[in-house]
Structures are given as structure tokens and as C-alpha cells.
Scaffold this active site. Structure first.
Site, mmCIF file in Angstrom:
data_model
loop_
_atom_site.group_PDB
_atom_site.id
_atom_site.type_symbol
_atom_site.label_atom_id
_atom_site.label_comp_id
_atom_site.label_asym_id
_atom_site.label_seq_id
_atom_site.Cartn_x
_atom_site.Cartn_y
_atom_site.Cartn_z
ATOM 1 C CE LYS A 59 -3.241 3.005 2.205
ATOM 2 N NZ LYS A 59 -2.411 4.156 1.777
ATOM 3 C CD GLU A 95 13.229 3.531 8.211
ATOM 4 O OE1 GLU A 95 13.517 4.595 7.635
ATOM 5 O OE2 GLU A 95 13.560 2.408 7.791
ATOM 6 C CB CYS A 119 13.236 8.838 7.719
ATOM 7 S SG CYS A 119 11.843 8.352 6.690
ATOM 8 C CD GLU A 121 9.807 12.665 11.557
ATOM 9 O OE1 GLU A 121 10.758 12.098 10.997
ATOM 10 O OE2 GLU A 121 8.676 12.162 11.637
#
Length: 523
Positions: free
Chosen positions: A160, A233, A267, A372
Site C-alpha cells: 500500500k 521505521e 526520515c 519531528e
């Protein structure tokens, strides 16, 4: 339901796609389970032939794929090649060259002499059907690693892609289909969060998820109900630590690229830069100077260095963090606002562009120091000592990656060993994710499990121990317990593990006599 693929630089609709009906996701997983029965019995050589073909197709269509990445994701065309196509082809190469050796059964000899007549092996068996759920920031590179590792190990895959980069997801699907992977071995579902939820709760045997920590926790909770393994992750708040012995020009260039490549939507990007107080001012001066020179615009222009933010939702998160920081006393030295650059023809681009920001006077009460950012914001913080900066770097709830900048090798080693992170680079940043042999993953709220390298392949298998014994006449440890057997076991322990050589010698004769004496009372 329709899903719109939008160019984030122009806000033009690239295409409209039909989403996968939620009630069909379960059926897709059932068909994948059926396909697994045959696919898992294929040889590794057969799987590698198909993988080689997929790599060839990607290479042949690399220009088309790179352009599509820039159109749908927004990153500069150069980065579509350097940070997507290049490392993806390297991942293919790594698996093609190493998977057979990595997955080869291993013979294992026991440390215990009593077991030396047994033949022991470790086999690596596929898990079943693996769900791969990937984000929009690196829509080719991020899903390819778990997809390849899963397929080469003999698993089937249901992929997906993000709703923001579904066209690239479909292109990946087309590549594997054209390569000749059997029907229902590699599958794709398109849609929003409801489709992802349906996939997580379908007949899958493993989930590999890359995305936000919030969503990762939800996936882990759902997976625990079965239970099935997950690889997560998740978010990062990656520190860059700059000591006073660096080449300031080099380190400042690293900070600018590490923070702003892919418009900060990476990331493992530099999210906070800690700079020693002795070089704080000249370092900031260089960073600001270089940031102001960055060319912002449509990524299809080969001279553009900063493309748009991928979607409006992410743009609002970035704007909110900036506003929060300013309200709490932060100083914005450059950038920090939405802009509308012009293209080569002088037309204003109405996409999600955000001017890269360099910020000082930050503190831990600010959102951009705790959460983040995933955008082109670089807070720079002063530090005095090695001990202080290690404590600062480790104070984050995240632990995905970090970088240390110094010419002192001993200091570099000390700091690397003390940073709590999935990876630490010295005098480099970000690029390890493009190295197929570098295992990538995090600790703390950045997740667990690894992609890339042989560890990424092992993440997709059941490590099965097999033991065969056609020789031993009886087993010393079976029932028929008595004082003599107890004495034999004690002598065995003394002989094998006593730190005294004399004690070992004393236990040997009695052990030898009783070890090979058949006990008729054995059950």
C-alpha cells in the site's frame, strides 16, 4: 471512491485513481495466501531471475520513473535520480548478489559434547504474506527494500503506497508484473487510511511499516491481537553534533544539505544542529549565507535545489512549528514562511513551497525541538562540552540517526558509542540510507527492526532450527532418574564448566564410566 494525484509544485491534478474497495482487501490477502503455497516452494534461483528482470525494467525506464517521482512527490529531478533511482538499483544489486548466500541453510555444531552425534541446521523459511505500507517522502526507495527482501525470501507481498504518491506505487507494481512475478504474489492496494487499516487486519503474516510514530503504535496494537511480527521505521529527531575542530565551510554545507535535501522531508535528515560555542557564530553565518542561495522552484527544473512540501497537511505542521517557536522567543535568521516562486517563464507557482528556515534561541518547550518537523527547518543550538551535547542529543524520545562532526578520532568514537540511535555517522549525514549494505532502523520511539543489508532479509523470514539424530542409542537426560544419574550430570557440569583444571580431571573418569553405561531403568 476516487483518489486525486496532485503535483505539489503546481497543484495541478495529474490523474484520478479508483481506490481499492475496503471489502476487497481481505479477499486480496486470501488470494495472496493461496499464491504463497506455490511461490514459497520456488527455488531462490527462480526468484532471482525475476528480480533481475525487474531491475532491468527499472533501469530501462529510469527517466520515466524519475520524472514521475518529481511530478507526484515534488523533489528536485536530480534527487529523484540520486536519492531514489540510484539507491534502489543498488538494493536490487545487493539482493541479486547476496540473497542466495544469506538464505542458505547453515550447519550448526552444538557446544555440548553430549549433542555431537546430532546434525543441526538453521533454515530460513518465508513467513507468508507481508504487508508493506510506505510513506510519500521517498515513494520508490522506501517500499522497495522490504518488498525485495520479502519476495526473494519466498513471501508474497501486498503493497500500500501513500495516497499522496499512488502513481509511483502503481509504477512499482507494473515493473514487477512486467518482470513476470506470478499472479497474486505481488499485489497493490490503493487508497486512504481505511484501506491501510483493512490491510493490517487482513490475512497477513507480517507488517512492514514506514511512517509516523502515532500510526506505527496503532499498527503494533492491531498486530498484537493476532499476533504477527512488525517492522516499524518511524519518526526521528536526528541531531547533528559539530565540534570546534571542524572545517566550518565543510560542516556548514553538510548541515544545509542534511537539513534541506528533499525540502527536509527525509526520515534521517538533520533536525537539530548542536554547535560548539567556540564556532557558533561563524558556523551560523555560513549556514545562513548558504541557505539564502538555495534555488526554490519546480523540481523539473534541473537547477532547482528545493522543491515543494508534498502536501498541505504537512505544510501546516511546518507552519505551526515555526509559529509556536516564534511565540516562545525563537529567532528566525532566514526563511520560515510560505512562498510562491516563479518558473522559468515567470509564472507564479501556487504549490506548497516553504522557504528553508534557520532558527536560533530555541528551547525544549518548542514543538520543533520535541516533535519531528519533516520540513526545511534547521534549529541551531549552542553547547559547551562533550558531556552536555551527548545529554542533549539523547534527551529526545526518538533515536533514528545522528551525525558527529570532528577531526578527533578518539572523541568521535567516544561520542558515537554514547549516542542512543539506530545509526551514527561521523563527518557525513543522511547518505547511509542509500547504502544497501547499511542496516537502517531506529530505537526508542523511532521503531524497531531493520531494512537493507542481510538483516533486512532476515527480517522477512522464520529462523527455523532443525535437529536430526539417527545414532544415539539412548538419551542420558531422559526419565529413569536416580542417584547415579544425578552424579553423572554433576560430573558433566564439573568437567565442562569448572574453572579448575584439577576439578575437571577428577570428574573425567566417573563421567566416562557412567556416560556410556546403559541405564536399564530408563523410561
Amino acid at each position: 471512491m476516487k483518489l486525486r494525484s496532485v503535483n505539489p509544485a503546481t497543484l495541478e491534478v495529474i490523474s484520478e485513481l479508483e481506490t481499492t474497495p475496503v471489502d476487497e482487501v481481505f479477499e486480496i490477502s486470501k488470494k495472496a495466501q493461496e499464491a504463497f503455497k506455490k511461490w514459497s516452494s520456488t527455488t531462490i534461483d527462480d526468484r532471482l531471475k525475476l528480480l533481475k528482470k525487474a531491475k532491468e525494467i527499472l533501469y530501462e525506464t529510469k527517466d520515466e520513473v524519475a520524472k514521475l517521482i518529481t511530478l507526484e512527490n515534488g523533489k528536485p529531478i536530480l534527487e529523484s535520480y540520486s536519492m531514489e533511482i540510484f539507491p534502489t538499483l543498488d538494493l536490487f544489486d545487493f539482493h541479486i548478489k547476496n540473497a542466495k548466500k544469506v538464505l542458505k541453510p547453515r550447519k550448526v555444531r552444538s557446544q555440548i559434547p553430549l549433542f555431537w552425534l546430532k546434525r543441526n541446521y538453521i533454515h530460513f523459511e518465508p513467513l507468508g504474506v507481508v504487508a508493506v505500507i510506505s510513506p510519500w517522502n521517498y515513494p520508490l526507495l522506501l517500499p522497495i527494500a522490504p518488498i525485495i527482501s520479502a519476495l526473494v525470501a519466498g513471501n508474497c507481498v501486498i503493497f500500500k503506497p501513500s495516497e499522496y504518491t499512488s502513481l509511483i506505487g502503481l509504477k512499482i507494481y507494473e515493473i514487477f508484473k512486467e518482470a513476470g512475478f506470478p499472479e497474486n504474489v505481488f499485489n497493490i492496494v490503493i487508497g486512504f487510511g481505511d484501506v491501510g487499516e483493512a490491510l493490517v487486519n487482513s490475512e497477513v503474516d507480517k507488517i512492514s511499516f514506514t511512517g509516523s510514530t502515532k500510526t506505527g503504535r496503532i499498527i503494533m496494537q492491531n498486530a498484537s491481537k493476532k499476533p504477527i511480527p512488525v517492522t516499524l521505521e518511524l519518526g526521528g529527531k536526528d541531531p547533528m553534533i559539530v565540534f570546534d575542530d571542524v572545517d566550518i565551510d565543510l560542516a556548514s554545507s553538510a548541515a544545509v544539505w542534511g537539513a534541506f535535501a528533499n525540502a527536509g522531508q527525509t526520515c534521517v535528515s538533520v533536525e537539530i544542529c548542536y554547535v560548539h560555542e567556540k564556532i557558533f557564530e561563524p558556523f551560523i553565518e555560513k549556514v545562513v549565507e548558504k541557505t539564502k542561495k538555495l534555488k526554490i522552484g519546480n523540481g523539473l527544473d534541473p537547477d532547482v535545489e528545493i522543491g515543494p512540501i508534498n502536501n498541505e497537511k504537512q505544510l501546516k505542521i511546518i507552519e505551526n512549528q515555526i509559529q509556536d517557536a516564534i511565540s516562545k522567543g525563537a529567532k528566525v535568521l532566514t526563511g520560515g514562511k510560505r512562498i510562491f516562486p516563479k518558473d522559468k517563464e515567470g509564472n507564479e507557482l501556487r504549490g506548497y513551497f516553504f522557504e528553508p528556515a534557520v532558527i536560533t534561541d530555541v528551547n525544549n518547550s518548542m514543538l520543533l525541538m520535541k516533535e519531528e518537523t519533516f520540513g526545511p527547518i534547521l534549529p541551531i543550538v549552542r553547547f559547551k562540552s562533550e558531556e552536555e551535547v551527548i545529554e542533549m542529543a539523547n534527551s529526545s524520545e526518538y533515536g533514528l540517526s545522528a551525525s558527529v562532526w570532528t577531526r578527533d578520532k578518539k572523541r568521535a568514537q567516544r561520542v558515537v558509542e554514547k549516542i542512543k540511535s539506530g545509526s551514527v555517522l561521523v563527518n557525513e549525514c543522511v547518505v547511509h540510507y542509500g547504502d544497501a549494505k547499511a542496516p537502517c532502523g531506529g530505537v526508542k520511539s523511532s521503531g524497531f527492526g531493520r531494512v537493507h543489508s542481510e538483516l533486512g532479509i532476515y527480517d522477512m523470514v522464520n529462523v527455523k532450527f532443525e535437529s536430526f539424530d539417527f545414532i544415539s542409542p539412548y538419551r542420558l537426560w531422559w526419565f529413569g532418574y536416580d542417584a547415579k544419574l544425578l552424579e553423572t550430570i554433576k560430573n558433566a557440569i564439573n568437567f565442562l564448566y569448572s574453572p579448575s583444571f584439577v576439578q575437571r580431571l577428577k570428574s573425567a573418569p566417573s563421567l566416562a564410566i557412567n556416560l556410556f553405561r546403559k541405564n536399564e531403568s530408563k523410561v
